[in-house]
Design a protein around this motif. Sequence first.
Motif: not given
Lengths: 360, 360
Positions: A95, A267-268, A271, A296-298
């Motif tokens: 990013k 977050d990773d 999740i 982040s993603t998801y």
Amino acid sequence: MEQNAKSQSEPSPASPAQHATIQDVARRVGVSVSTVSRSFTRPNLVSKRTRQRVLAAAHKLDFSISRSAMALKSGHSFRIALLLPSPLDEWFNVKVYEGLAEVVSHAGYDLSVFTISNNDTRREFFTDMPVRRNADAVVLCSFNTRRDELGLLRGMGVPVIGINTYSTIGLDASVSINDAVSAQIATRHLIGLGHRRLAYIYTRHPTPFHFSADNRHRGFQEAIRQSGKDIQQNLISCPLDYDPVNAALTQLLELDPQPTALFFQTDDVAIPVMYRLRRYGKEIPRDYSVIGFDDSTYAAQIGLTTMHQDPTELGKIAGQKILALLNGQKLEHPFEHPLATLVLRNTTAQPLYPSSSSSI
Amino acid sequence: MEQNAKSQSEPSPASPAQHATIQDVARRVGVSVSTVSRSFTRPNLVSKRTRQRVLAAAHKLDFSISRSAMALKSGHSFRIALLLPSPLDEWFNVKVYEGLAEVVSHAGYDLSVFTISNNDTRREFFTDMPVRRNADAVVLCSFNTRRDELGLLRGMGVPVIGINTYSTIGLDASVSINDAVSAQIATRHLIGLGHRRLAYIYTRHPTPFHFSADNRHRGFQEAIRQSGKDIQQNLISCPLDYDPVNAALTQLLELDPQPTALFFQTDDVAIPVMYRLRRYGKEIPRDYSVIGFDDSTYAAQIGLTTMHQDPTELGKIAGQKILALLNGQKLEHPFEHPLATLVLRNTTAQPLYPSSSSSI
DNA sequence: CTGTTAGCGCCTTCAG
DNA sequence: CTGAAGGCGCTAACAG
């Protein structure tokens, strides 16, 4: 070179891999090379008519200015080095890359990524200094530079910019999330909901030169201290290199008494842990409130409450600072410390059984 | 560190941003510039003693070879262009980048990313051709090139390499996953387990120049046809740009009768959909068998059965082909079509209520 | 093994 | 507004 020019008055520019030079264009239009050069770099110094003829000829000959020649002549490399302590494919890194690239590419700069993933690559980099004379600026991203290394970098005589660096010492500019204060916000959210048994879950980076968000843990502790409440805190540490999710799960499920709220440093980890927790009968937010960090993603898609930060924006800001610095400008505020923002979604709630020590 | 050298007879190289040139090194050692140059580029043509003195002096003067000068002189740009139809931060793209970078950087090449995300950037790119004379090779990744555009690219006179491209026409080399056959493998797995009501879930790319994995759908259909069984297939199409997860969920839950197995064109939709499905009482693999495609982030951690592909490896292969081509070699097998491999994890199983049309 | 020399393609004074 | 000429730093013939 009009090599083996066959009876053509024009050198045929089509098939051969030979590229037209500024000379060819000049010849074709019947002007000097200076005029061609100026038509591209200082269009307003050339009469409109001439310029248009030049541009047309250039287009016909498939001519473009050579970056290499420009670079040599100007002394700039038109390249910006990005130093990363971990692979580009990490959410934060890529990013940042995108934000940086978007800003600097419009100014004609390219990005060169250097991943320093172990002591060998580190020594190699700082010994050979491949960026010397080959980069117009250096960006340190989450990178824990040693004092002597910073000296080497500064010795290059180009701006050194930090993104999420531990300190601002030795940098010409930087933009770093205030992790400590951001983590306090997250923690206060949990405490404010009534949680009194918290766990902080993080991954240890195996290498010493990744400046990861250790300040987040400090912020977590500080918020607990400042709350003045009697709060139990558990620390769950997972190895980055071997199944951190499993490590987090096993340690978490062993805790007795169980925490009611989980603060994931990133977050990773949150999740997949949340996903697998269900198999063990744990519902979120019924059994645990969960807050992450990064967005982040998801995260949005699965409804994770988290501290949102925007690395693309950090990259853009860094890019703008670089451009200004390269432009000889002095920065008003060279060092910025934005906060992450709390995004409330579906994973936090009041604890099911309010702690007896609650002051409600 | 001899910074701010006091009373030293050596010219202090420290503070000024002025860099030593090959001349300075030559002068200091008392050799010619050629010798210095050779010490770096053709070490075996220089006596060991001389070379070491040169290297020492270079190190002391903070000298490194200038890429710009090398580039100009050699006619190479030492830059490889990577054309992407979507942001670098997509899982596939950044993995390809890493594989490519790893291979070509050791040979002294840099990567320049060009993201063609809409018709404007597309026209801009193919009109101005900023890569002309500024890239030694072009990599097309998941990129749907038009015929005329390919012509322009080829007109550059540099190798054009494809990664996951629709066809091999006009390319010097390529490596593309055989999506159709890979998807057949996945589909046969589902059918073999006894599933007779399948759904295929995918996202439509909003732009026409993203060569996404449409072949996967064809493979899905082909496997159903070849099975000779009476299989009901549902197609769920989600917009990429607006909440594809929600779109997938709503369409899926409306289906009547419900499918027993879901084939997601990409993991990145499967993962959040699976997560949210639980809220609606759906257990996996009890209510649906789920298979994805990619084996991307979190797939392993959450136990998603999927078709594994390795874009980093695709990048590396492409990089090796480029290096060989740049080296004037002819490739034995310029075009490769590896298969994705089925990775069995926890999301597929026999259907709970075998279909009446089952031939078991 | 090493030195000399002639550019690579362009930009930038300096004159017209 | 345009042209002429001198390099930017380096490499690749050639000579020694």
